[in-house]
Design an enzyme around this catalytic site. Structure first.
Site, PDB file in Angstrom:
ATOM      1  N   GLY A  70       0.873  -1.191  -0.249  1.00  0.00           N
ATOM      2  CA  GLY A  70      -0.021  -0.002   0.024  1.00  0.00           C
ATOM      3  C   GLY A  70       0.803   1.312  -0.059  1.00  0.00           C
ATOM      4  CG  ASP A  73      -6.811   0.501  10.290  1.00  0.00           C
ATOM      5  OD1 ASP A  73      -7.429   0.660  11.293  1.00  0.00           O
ATOM      6  OD2 ASP A  73      -7.101   0.265   9.202  1.00  0.00           O
TER       7      ASP A  73
END
Length: 179
Positions: free
Chosen positions: A43, A101
């Site tokens: 990512g 996250d």
């Protein structure tokens, strides 16, 4: 693809301005230190590519790939699929991450790299989603682009089932696209 986006959370222009700001800060903080910037695949690729071009001091780059997945299911056990290739002992290291996250994978990455005895180890993340942090996660980002709400986001390298990474912005995915 774009019809599955509920709304744009961060525009291409907002991201570009923040990336430039982060590049300036990192350049000032690492002047004379020849840091190694470590990207955590996959990512981070878009953010990494953009921010590294804003770094104005001598530096090196490297990548790691970690996973907790077997097929499409998370096992909960982190595995280093690709480790850094550079010896980081005594070096200044900055982990570049797309999103902070739950923190589980970043905690694992941080601990893994810390065991290699760098001179310093910092974290730079484009997105921070503190509402999702799991208990037991002690690492904190040193550089944060944006603090975002607890929404399912895609684009600018972030994916859902390997899709949407190529969007030039960060968008909130419609729930029906992933439920």
């Amino acid at each position: 693809m774009e019809e599955e986006i509920l709304r744009v959370l961060l525009s291409e222009e907002e991201i570009a301005a923040k990336v430039a700001e982060l590049g300036d800060r990192l350049s000032r903080d690492y002047e004379g230190k020849n840091p190694i910037f470590v990207g955590v695949l996959k990512g981070v690729v878009v953010f990494f590519s953009d921010v590294i071009r804003k770094i104005r001091v001598p530096c090196q780059i490297d990548f790691m790939w970690i996973s907790s997945y077997a097929g499409t299911e998370s096992t909960g056990n982190m595995v280093v699929k690709r480790d850094v290739s550079e010896d980081i002992k005594g070096r200044h290291v900055v982990i570049l991450e797309d999103i902070f996250d739950t923190g589980s994978s970043l905690q694992f990455t941080y601990d893994h790299l810390l065991a290699k005895e760098p001179a310093s180890l910092k974290i730079c993340t484009l997105l921070d989603k503190p509402e999702r942090r799991r208990s037991g996660v002690t690492v904190k980002p040193d550089y944060v682009g944006f603090v975002i709400p607890n929404e399912f986001v895609v684009g600018y390298g972030l994916d859902y089932r390997e899709q949407y990474r190529n969007l030039p912005y960060v968008g909130i995915l419609k729930p029906e696209a992933y439920l």
